[in-house]
Scaffold this active site. Structure first.
Site, mmCIF file in Angstrom:
data_model
loop_
_atom_site.group_PDB
_atom_site.id
_atom_site.type_symbol
_atom_site.label_atom_id
_atom_site.label_comp_id
_atom_site.label_asym_id
_atom_site.label_seq_id
_atom_site.Cartn_x
_atom_site.Cartn_y
_atom_site.Cartn_z
ATOM 1 N N ASP A 1 0.877 -1.169 0.000
ATOM 2 C CA ASP A 1 0.000 0.000 0.000
ATOM 3 C C ASP A 1 0.915 1.220 0.000
ATOM 4 O O ASP A 1 2.086 1.152 0.388
ATOM 5 C CB ASP A 1 -0.956 0.007 1.200
HETATM 6 C C1 BGC Z 1 -5.003 3.327 0.041
HETATM 7 C C2 BGC Z 1 -5.060 2.346 -1.098
HETATM 8 C C3 BGC Z 1 -4.874 3.094 -2.391
HETATM 9 C C4 BGC Z 1 -3.539 3.806 -2.351
HETATM 10 C C5 BGC Z 1 -3.190 4.569 -3.610
HETATM 11 C C6 BGC Z 1 -3.778 4.203 -0.021
HETATM 12 O O1 BGC Z 1 -3.871 5.262 0.862
HETATM 13 O O2 BGC Z 1 -5.055 2.648 1.256
HETATM 14 O O3 BGC Z 1 -6.273 1.652 -1.074
HETATM 15 O O4 BGC Z 1 -4.991 2.239 -3.481
HETATM 16 O O5 BGC Z 1 -3.556 4.732 -1.294
HETATM 17 O O6 BGC Z 1 -3.957 5.717 -3.730
#
Ligand code: BGC
Length: 749
Positions: A279
Site C-alpha cells: 500500500d
Molecule cells: C489506500 C489504497 C490506495 C492507495 C493509492 C492508499 O492510501 O489505502 O487503497 O490504493 O492509497 O492511492
C-alpha cells in the site's frame, strides 16, 4: 545537504551495481537483445518468456523493478522493452491518478479525469449479484484501458468488522463467503479486459484509526475463517494478478514485512503466482520487506521521496523508498537478500506483464469513458443495491395516480453523494441526486418541492448557525406539511466517512435525527432514505417511520435508482451485506475498538457480524441478509442429496415462488449449521446465495452445491481445514433470521 547525500548515494549505487553485475555471472545480461528473443514472442508460454527475459536482465535492472518510478507507475526497463505498469485508483470506477488523495481530491487539482462513478462496494454487495459485479469489473476494466492505464487498485475485500470503519463503504460486507464471491467476480471482470486488478488490503485492515501504527492481535483460526477467505478464493478461483498489502500490523509485524502473511499464507498456502504491491507508503525496511515476500514498493521515484518528507505523511506514519534499487543492491551485496529472491520478485512482475497482455498490446488510451453501457451497469448496480428495510401498510411504491405532491428533504437530497472519501473517490462527468431522480420520474404528474432541512455537519459554516438551522428546519416542516408524501434523504458524505479516519459515531450527523422526527410529526407519510456506507443509529425515529430505504453510496446513478424504486419502476431486491445493530455498543467489536496503546485485540474472534448476533441472541435493528420486496416469495420443498459421482458434495434444492402481483427478484440465502461439532462454531454460516428473478405466480427451482469446504472449520492444532463427518443442518431463508426451510444431510468421513 539532502542533495549531497543523494549524489553520494548515487555514486555508491553505481559502483555497487557495477561490481554486482560483473559478479553476477549472468552472461546474457549485457548482450544486445535480438529482435526475435523468445520473450518477445507472444505465442510462447508465459513461463518461458519470463525465464528468457529474466536471464537478459542485469541485477541492477532487476533491482530497479522492485520500486515504482512515480506515484502510479512501476519502473520500466527501456533497454528490454519492459513497460511501466500504469496504475489508477479504484475500486468504484477509475480515479484520477494525479497524486495522493489529498492532491487528487483537492478542488484546485488541475488534472480532471472524469469517469463513471459506480456504486460503492457495500452497495454492490447489497445486490448479492455476482454476475452484475463481474460486469461492473469488466466495465471498469474498459475504462482503465480507454484512459491508457493498465491497473486498477481494487477490489477492497476487507471485512466490515465494525460499524465505524471509515472504509466500510468500500468493502463487500461482513461475511467472508459473500466477500469472496463478489471479489472473485470483480477480478474476473477486470482481468477479462486484460487489465490488472489489485486485491486489497492484505490483511485485517478494518479500521482507519492510526492505520499505519495499529497492531491487530488475532488468532490463526479467525484469520482463516473470517479475514482470509476472500483473498484465498481470488487466488484459487480467479488467479488474481496482484495483491496489495495493508498498512496495519498483524500480531506485531507490519503487513508489508510479514513473512507469515505474504510468503507462508499468500504465496505458499494459497499458491499466489502474481506480485505483491505495498500500500502507498507502508514499507519500513529493505531486507525484511523483500525477504517477507514484497515484490513491488509503491509509490516510487521523486513522488515517493516527496511523500516521506512531507510533514503530513510523517505524522500519519507513512514510510517508503526502502526498495529503491541502491538500497536493495546494498543489501544484496551485504548478503541480506539473495539474488534468487530478487529473481522471484521480478519474475512475478514480468509474469503479470505478459499474462495481462500489456507487453504485447500496450493500452494506447484515447478511448471513450462513461459509455451508455457503462452507465447502464452503474444504474443497475445502484438499483439492485437499494434495500427496502421497512414498508408499513405498503406505503411504497408511491402510487403516482394518488400522489400530487412530494416534499424531498434533507442534506443528501439535492446533492449526489456518490461515494465515501479517499483514494476511491471518482469524479463523474455527471451525477443524479435524489431530487433530480425523483423530479425526472415524477414528470408533470406530481409536484416536487425541496427543502434542505439541515446542513450537512461540517460542510457549510453558513448553515451551521442556530438561526440558519431553525430556518432550514421550519422550511422542511412547512414543505412536508403541505405534501402528500415526504422523502427525507439523510446520511453522511465523503468528509465524514472516508479513508484515513474512522467515522466518529454511529449516530447520524448533527441535526438529522431531529429533522426526521420533526418531519414525521407533521407528515406521517414519510419515507426515510439512508445515503451512507456505515450503519446508523435509528432508535430516535425508527418506530414512527413507516418506510425506510438504504441506498448506500450509489455512485453517479444513485438518484435515478432511488426514484425507480420509490415509484415502483423497479422492485427492490437488495439485501443487507452487514448486520445493522441497534447501537454501536451491540457490535461484537465495540469493546475492543479502536484498541489500547495502538493494539486492537480481535477478541470476538470468529464471531463477526451475524455470527455473533445470531449465536449470542443479540437483537439487531435489521439482520444480515434482510431486505423486503414489493412482492412476496414462498419457499418450499427443500431437498438434499449427495452429488452422484462427486467427491462428497451435496446438492440442496428448493422451490421459490413469486406469490405476489409484481415481478421481482429474491436473494435466496443458504446457511449451514453444524450441530455435532466438538469445537465452538457459530450457530450458522452463509455458504450459498442466489438471486432469482420471478414473474408474478412463477416458480423456479434453486440449486446449490455444497462441497466439503462448506462444512469445514480451521483447526489451529493441525493448521488445516477440517470437516467432521456427521449430521449437518442446511437452512434456506430470506435473511440470517428468517429461515424458511431446513433439511439435514449426513457428511461422510
Ligand atoms: C489506500 C489504497 C490506495 C492507495 C493509492 C492508499 O492510501 O489505502 O487503497 O490504493 O492509497 O492511492
Amino acid at each position: 545537504m539532502r542533495r549531497i547525500f543523494t549524489a553520494v548515494h548515487a555514486v555508491l549505487a553505481v559502483f555497487a551495481v557495477a561490481t554486482l553485475a560483473l559478479g553476477s555471472g549472468n552472461l546474457f545480461a549485457q548482450d544486445a537483445v535480438p529482435k526475435d528473443a523468445p520473450y518477445k514472442n507472444a505465442h510462447l508460454p508465459v513461463d518461458q518468456r519470463v525465464a528468457d527475459l529474466l536471464k537478459r536482465m542485469t541485477l541492477e535492472e532487476k533491482a530497479t523493478m522492485l520500486a515504482g518510478s512515480g506515484w502510479m507507475e512501476s519502473a520500466p526497463i527501456e533497454r528490454l522493452g519492459i513497460p511501466s505498469i500504469k496504475m489508477a485508483d479504484g475500486p468504484m470506477g477509475v480515479r484520477s491518478w494525479a497524486g495522493s488523495s489529498a492532491i487528487t481530491n483537492a478542488a484546485s487539482n488541475p488534472v480532471r479525469v472524469e469517469t463513471t462513478s459506480f456504486p460503492s462496494g457495500v452497495d454492490m454487495a447489497a445486490t448479492w449479484d455476482a454476475d452484475l459485479v463481474e460486469r461492473e469489473g469488466r466495465a471498469i476494466g474498459e475504462e482503465v484501458k480507454a484512459l491508457g492505464r493498465d491497473m486498477i487498485l481494487g477490489p477492497t475485500v476487507n471485512i466490515n468488522r465494525q460499524p465505524l470503519w471509515g472504509r466500510n463503504f468500500e468493502g463487500y460486507g461482513e461475511d467472508p463467503y459473500l466477500a469472496a464471491r463478489l471479489g472473485v467476480a470483480y477480478i474476473k471482470g477486470v482481468q477479462s479486459e486484460g487489465v490488472i486488478p489489485s486485491l486489497k488490503h492484505f490483511a485485517v485492515n478494518n479500521e482507519e484509526f492510526e492505520r499505519h501504527r495499529i497492531d491487530v492481535t488475532i488468532d490463526e483460526r479467525t484469520l482463516h475463517e473470517i479475514y482470509f477467505p476472500a483473498f484465498k478464493a481470488a487466488v484459487e478461483e480467479a488467479d488474481v494478478w496482484t495483491v496489495m498489502s495493508a498498512y496495519n500490523k498483524v500480531n506485531g509485524v507490519h503487513c508489508g514485512e510479514d513473512k507469515y502473511l505474504l510468503r507462508d499464507v499468500l504465496k505458499k498456502e494459497f499458491g499466489f503466482k502474481g506480485f505483491v504491491v505495498s500500500d502507498w507508503g507502508s514499507t519500513y525496511s529493505t531486507a525484511p520487506t523483500v525477504n517477507a515476500g514484497m515484490d513491488l514498493e509503491m509509490p516510487g521515484g521523486p513522488q515517493a521521496r516527496a511523500m516521506i518528507t512531507s510533514p503530513r505523511s510523517i505524522m500519519s506514519g507513512n514510510s517508503g523508498t526502502w526498495l529503491e534499487s541502491a538500497k536493495v543492491l546494498a543489501e544484496v551485496k551485504a548478503g541480506n537478500i539473495t539474488e534468487t529472491t530478487i529473481d522471484d520478485n521480478v519474475s512475478r512482475i514480468l509474469r503479470v506483464i505478459f499474462e495481462s497482455g500489456i507487453f504485447d498490446h500496450p493500452h494506447a488510451g484515447g478511448g471513450e469513458v462513461d459509455t451508455p453501457e457503462e452507465r447502464a451497469v452503474a444504474l443497475q448496480g445502484a438499483t439492485e443495491g437499494i434495500v427496502l428495510l421497512k414498508n408499513e401498510g405498503e406505503m411504497l411504491p408511491l402510487a403516482a395516480a394518488k400522489i400530487h405532491t412530494i416534499a424531498v428533504i434533507g442534506p443528501n437530497a439535492a446533492v449526489a453523494r456518490t461515494g465515501g472519501g479517499g483514494s476511491s473517490l471518482v469524479r463523474p462527468k455527471h451525477a443524479i441526486d435524489p431530487l433530480d431522480g425523483i423530479r425526472g420520474l415524477a414528470g408533470d404528474r406530481v409536484k416536487v418541492s425541496y427543502a434542505l432541512g439541515v446542513g450537512m455537519e461540517g460542510e457549510d459554516p453558513a448553515q451551521d448557525t442556530p438561526e440558519a438551522r431553525a430556518k432550514a428546519l421550519k422550511e422542511a416542516t412547512d414543505a412536508a406539511g403541505q405534501a402528500d408524501v415526504a422523502v427525507v434523504v439523510v446520511g453522511r458524505y465523503n468528509k465524514l466517512e472516508s479513508e484515513g479516519f474512522d467515522v466518529k459515531t454511529m449516530d447520524l450527523p448533527a441535526g438529522q435525527d431531529e429533522l426526521i422526527e420533526a418531519v414525521e410529526k407533521v407528515n406521517p407519510r414519510t419515507v426515510v432514505v439512508l445515503n451512507t456506507g456505515d450503519p446508523v443509529t435509528m432508535s430516535k425515529w425508527i418506530d414512527q417511520t413507516p418506510a425506510l430505504l438504504d441506498m448506500w453510496y450509489g455512485g453517479q446513478e444513485g438518484g435515478a435508482a432511488l426514484a425507480k424504486i420509490l415509484f415502483g419502476d423497479a422492485n427492490p431486491s437488495g439485501k443487507l451485506p452487514v448486520t445493522l445493530p441497534k447501537k454501536f455498543e451491540d457490535s461484537p467489536a465495540a469493546a475492543n475498538y479502536p484498541g489500547k496503546d495502538l493494539e486492537v485485540k480481535y477478541a470476538e474472534g470468529i464471531y463477526v457480524g451475524y455470527r455473533y448476533f445470531d449465536t449470542k441472541n443479540v437483537e439487531p435493528q435489521f439482520p444480515f441478509g434482510f431486505g423486503l420486496s414489493y412482492t412476496k416469495f414462498e419457499y418450499s420443498g427443500l431437498q438434499t442429496s449427495p452429488v452422484k459421482g462427486g467427491k462428497g458434495e451435496w446438492l440442496v434444492t428448493a422451490k421459490i415462488r413469486n406469490a405476489g402481483k409484481r415481478a421481482g427478484a429474491e436473494v435466496v440465502e443458504l446457511y449451514v449449521h453444524d450441530g455435532h461439532s466438538k469445537i465452538d462454531r457459530p450457530v450458522h454460516e452463509l455458504k450459498g446465495f442466489k438471486r432469482v428473478e420471478l414473474q408474478p405466480g412463477e416458480t423456479k427451482t434453486v440449486e446449490f452445491t455444497l462441497d466439503r469446504a462448506a462444512f469445514s472449520f480451521w483447526n489451529p492444532a493441525t493448521k488445516a481445514w477440517q470437516a467432521n463427518a456427521g449430521r449437518f443442518e442446511v437452512q434456506m431463508g430470506a435473511s440470517s433470521r428468517d429461515i424458511r426451510l431446513k433439511g439435514t444431510l449426513e457428511l461422510a468421513r
